[in-house]
Design an enzyme around this catalytic site. Structure first.
Site, PDB file in Angstrom:
ATOM      1  N   ALA A  65      43.677 -44.137 -23.523  1.00  0.00           N
ATOM      2  CA  ALA A  65      43.060 -45.477 -23.748  1.00  0.00           C
ATOM      3  C   ALA A  65      44.306 -46.247 -23.118  1.00  0.00           C
ATOM      4  CB  ALA A  65      43.196 -45.599 -25.197  1.00  0.00           C
ATOM      5  N   GLY A 108      43.020 -40.384 -25.118  1.00  0.00           N
ATOM      6  CA  GLY A 108      41.797 -40.731 -25.241  1.00  0.00           C
ATOM      7  C   GLY A 108      40.831 -39.936 -23.909  1.00  0.00           C
ATOM      8  N   GLU A 111      40.317 -36.421 -25.128  1.00  0.00           N
ATOM      9  CA  GLU A 111      39.414 -36.557 -26.161  1.00  0.00           C
ATOM     10  C   GLU A 111      37.870 -36.800 -25.685  1.00  0.00           C
ATOM     11  OE1 GLU A 111      41.502 -39.857 -28.187  1.00  0.00           O
ATOM     12  OE2 GLU A 111      41.313 -38.701 -30.021  1.00  0.00           O
ATOM     13  N   GLU A 131      49.515 -39.368 -28.213  1.00  0.00           N
ATOM     14  CA  GLU A 131      49.693 -40.797 -28.825  1.00  0.00           C
ATOM     15  C   GLU A 131      50.882 -40.779 -29.735  1.00  0.00           C
ATOM     16  OE1 GLU A 131      47.027 -38.642 -28.329  1.00  0.00           O
ATOM     17  OE2 GLU A 131      45.232 -39.809 -28.118  1.00  0.00           O
TER      18      GLU A 131
HETATM   19  C1  HXC Z   1      47.528 -48.093 -19.455  1.00  0.00           C
HETATM   20  C2  HXC Z   1      48.360 -46.579 -17.838  1.00  0.00           C
HETATM   21  C3  HXC Z   1      48.239 -45.504 -18.778  1.00  0.00           C
HETATM   22  C4  HXC Z   1      47.326 -45.793 -19.988  1.00  0.00           C
HETATM   23  C5  HXC Z   1      49.158 -44.856 -16.784  1.00  0.00           C
HETATM   24  N1  HXC Z   1      49.059 -46.156 -16.820  1.00  0.00           N
HETATM   25  N2  HXC Z   1      48.663 -44.560 -18.119  1.00  0.00           N
HETATM   26  N3  HXC Z   1      48.194 -47.914 -18.486  1.00  0.00           N
HETATM   27  N4  HXC Z   1      47.311 -47.137 -20.261  1.00  0.00           N
HETATM   28  N5  HXC Z   1      47.059 -44.729 -21.027  1.00  0.00           N
HETATM   29  C6  HXC Z   1      49.518 -46.868 -15.761  1.00  0.00           C
HETATM   30  C7  HXC Z   1      50.998 -46.942 -15.711  1.00  0.00           C
HETATM   31  O1  HXC Z   1      51.398 -48.050 -16.468  1.00  0.00           O
HETATM   32  C8  HXC Z   1      51.071 -47.448 -14.200  1.00  0.00           C
HETATM   33  O2  HXC Z   1      50.845 -48.788 -14.065  1.00  0.00           O
HETATM   34  C9  HXC Z   1      50.267 -46.613 -13.583  1.00  0.00           C
HETATM   35  O3  HXC Z   1      49.233 -46.180 -14.458  1.00  0.00           O
HETATM   36  C10 HXC Z   1      50.731 -45.146 -12.859  1.00  0.00           C
HETATM   37  O4  HXC Z   1      51.432 -44.613 -14.056  1.00  0.00           O
HETATM   38  P1  HXC Z   1      52.990 -43.847 -14.016  1.00  0.00           P
HETATM   39  O5  HXC Z   1      53.375 -43.978 -15.455  1.00  0.00           O
HETATM   40  O6  HXC Z   1      53.898 -44.835 -13.011  1.00  0.00           O
HETATM   41  O7  HXC Z   1      52.550 -42.595 -13.248  1.00  0.00           O
HETATM   42  P2  HXC Z   1      53.552 -41.163 -13.607  1.00  0.00           P
HETATM   43  O8  HXC Z   1      55.186 -41.642 -13.608  1.00  0.00           O
HETATM   44  O9  HXC Z   1      52.779 -40.047 -12.629  1.00  0.00           O
HETATM   45  O10 HXC Z   1      53.341 -40.961 -15.120  1.00  0.00           O
HETATM   46  C11 HXC Z   1      51.888 -40.436 -15.534  1.00  0.00           C
HETATM   47  C12 HXC Z   1      52.058 -40.126 -16.881  1.00  0.00           C
HETATM   48  C13 HXC Z   1      52.028 -41.524 -17.491  1.00  0.00           C
HETATM   49  C14 HXC Z   1      52.792 -39.037 -17.560  1.00  0.00           C
HETATM   50  C15 HXC Z   1      50.371 -39.816 -17.196  1.00  0.00           C
HETATM   51  O11 HXC Z   1      51.498 -42.583 -16.916  1.00  0.00           O
HETATM   52  C16 HXC Z   1      51.822 -41.792 -19.056  1.00  0.00           C
HETATM   53  O12 HXC Z   1      52.642 -40.955 -19.806  1.00  0.00           O
HETATM   54  N6  HXC Z   1      50.876 -42.414 -19.515  1.00  0.00           N
HETATM   55  C17 HXC Z   1      50.350 -42.594 -20.562  1.00  0.00           C
HETATM   56  C18 HXC Z   1      49.809 -41.316 -21.422  1.00  0.00           C
HETATM   57  C19 HXC Z   1      49.591 -41.491 -22.809  1.00  0.00           C
HETATM   58  O13 HXC Z   1      50.420 -41.862 -23.675  1.00  0.00           O
HETATM   59  N7  HXC Z   1      48.233 -41.540 -23.163  1.00  0.00           N
HETATM   60  C20 HXC Z   1      47.755 -41.850 -24.546  1.00  0.00           C
HETATM   61  C21 HXC Z   1      47.455 -43.365 -24.709  1.00  0.00           C
HETATM   62  S1  HXC Z   1      46.920 -43.673 -26.363  1.00  0.00           S
HETATM   63  P3  HXC Z   1      51.798 -49.703 -13.227  1.00  0.00           P
HETATM   64  O14 HXC Z   1      51.232 -50.921 -13.321  1.00  0.00           O
HETATM   65  O15 HXC Z   1      53.059 -49.534 -13.914  1.00  0.00           O
HETATM   66  O16 HXC Z   1      51.884 -49.316 -11.978  1.00  0.00           O
HETATM   67  C22 HXC Z   1      45.227 -43.030 -26.458  1.00  0.00           C
HETATM   68  C23 HXC Z   1      44.585 -43.290 -27.857  1.00  0.00           C
HETATM   69  C24 HXC Z   1      43.107 -42.885 -27.802  1.00  0.00           C
HETATM   70  O17 HXC Z   1      44.742 -42.633 -25.540  1.00  0.00           O
HETATM   71  C25 HXC Z   1      42.611 -43.588 -29.277  1.00  0.00           C
HETATM   72  C26 HXC Z   1      41.034 -43.518 -28.967  1.00  0.00           C
HETATM   73  C27 HXC Z   1      40.747 -45.006 -28.606  1.00  0.00           C
END
Ligand code: HXC
Length: 257
Positions: A65, A108, A111, A131
């Site tokens: 998400a 997400g 999921e 998360e």
């Molecule tokens: C918003 C995101 C994002 C996310 C990545 N980006 N994941 N933006 N929400 N979930 C954006 C980053 O901010 C960045 O934008 C660009 O995508 C590239 O990501 P990087 O982090 O620079 O890439 P990298 O270093 O290769 O790392 C990849 C990654 C990391 C390990 C996947 O991006 C990451 O940890 N992402 C979050 C993963 C996460 O926690 N997901 C769960 C979310 S909560 P900029 O603008 O800086 O270039 C969830 C709850 C669901 O899903 C509940 C149901 C609704």
């Protein structure tokens, strides 16, 4: 339907939906989930479509998400707008949906893949429910679907510690149906979808319904349900065609309505 965050194409009876927000690793923001839901419902209602493939890009199926969108939200906000309700549209689609996953399928994103009927993984796929790193937990079914899929110990480890699973581990753990080289992923998914789309639309829809029932009910209930949907298939033209074709040693021809 004009969409900005998904790209679509139709090949024969197969619809391909590509999550298309590469600059954010396909983070599943509200607009993307709205567009995805609308498109899925449209394909589900289109008799020319027999199966749907959902994919991302090489680097990410979806990294979860949209954290930036969620960041400022309070409990009353999320309670009131119930943004996760949109995520459930995919579970109401009657046609088979195949997730073709390369790269990250996190939070997400994992999921969403688990809400599809089949997950095909590229050897580059990485699954995770990170998360907990954000001070929350999975909110679109992750604690339930991952646990049923891979068992308690592995699900707990992934959800409590945010450890990712690579494609080989995901295959061993039965999270995915199989792993293919990244370069072949889309071809394999489209071939599988085309094969399904060539079969009896009624039998395919009922088979999906019946398998899904196994998640909801006891074995005895499920077997009764299966029988109750198996028998009416003998009232279909597809049953007559399928069995006649076998007896006549020819390929069956199933019509799409
Ligand atoms: C918003 C995101 C994002 C996310 C990545 N980006 N994941 N933006 N929400 N979930 C954006 C980053 O901010 C960045 O934008 C660009 O995508 C590239 O990501 P990087 O982090 O620079 O890439 P990298 O270093 O290769 O790392 C990849 C990654 C990391 C390990 C996947 O991006 C990451 O940890 N992402 C979050 C993963 C996460 O926690 N997901 C769960 C979310 S909560 P900029 O603008 O800086 O270039 C969830 C709850 C669901 O899903 C509940 C149901 C609704």
């Amino acid at each position: 339907m004009a969409h900005e965050m998904i790209a679509t194409e139709v090949q024969g009876a197969v619809a391909l939906i590509r999550l298309n927000r590469p600059q954010a690793l396909n983070a599943l923001c509200d607009q993307l989930m709205r567009e995805l839901g609308e498109q899925l419902l449209a394909y589900d209602a289109d008799p020319a479509i027999g199966a749907i493939v959902l994919t991302g890009n090489e680097k990410a199926f979806a990294a979860g998400a949209d954290i930036k969108e969620m960041q400022g939200r309070t409990y009353p906000d999320v309670l009131e707008d119930d943004f996760i309700a949109k995520w459930e549209t995919i579970t109401r689609i009657r046609k088979p949906v195949i997730a073709a996953v390369a790269g990250f399928a996190l939070g997400g994103g994992c999921e969403l893949a688990m809400m599809c009927d089949i997950i095909l993984a590229a050897d580059t796929a990485k699954f995770g429910q990170p998360e907990i790193n954000l001070g929350v937990i999975p909110g679109a079914g992750g604690t339930q679907r991952l646990t049923r899929q891979v068992g308690k110990s592995k699900a707990m480890e992934m959800i409590l510690s945010a450890r990712f699973m690579d494609a080989a581990e995901a295959e061993r753990a039965n999270l995915v149906s199989r792993v293919v080289p990244a370069a072949d992923l889309l071809d394999e998914a489209m071939k599988l979808a085309a094969r399904i789309a060539a079969l009896s639309p009624v039998a395919v829809a009922i088979a999906k319904l019946s398998v899904n029932r196994s998640y909801e009910v006891t074995l005895a209930e499920g077997v009764r349900f299966e029988r109750s949907v198996f028998m009416p298939l003998f009232g279909t033209a597809d049953q007559r065609e399928g069995m006649a074709a076998f007896a006549e040693k020819r390929k069956p021809r199933f019509a799409r309505r």
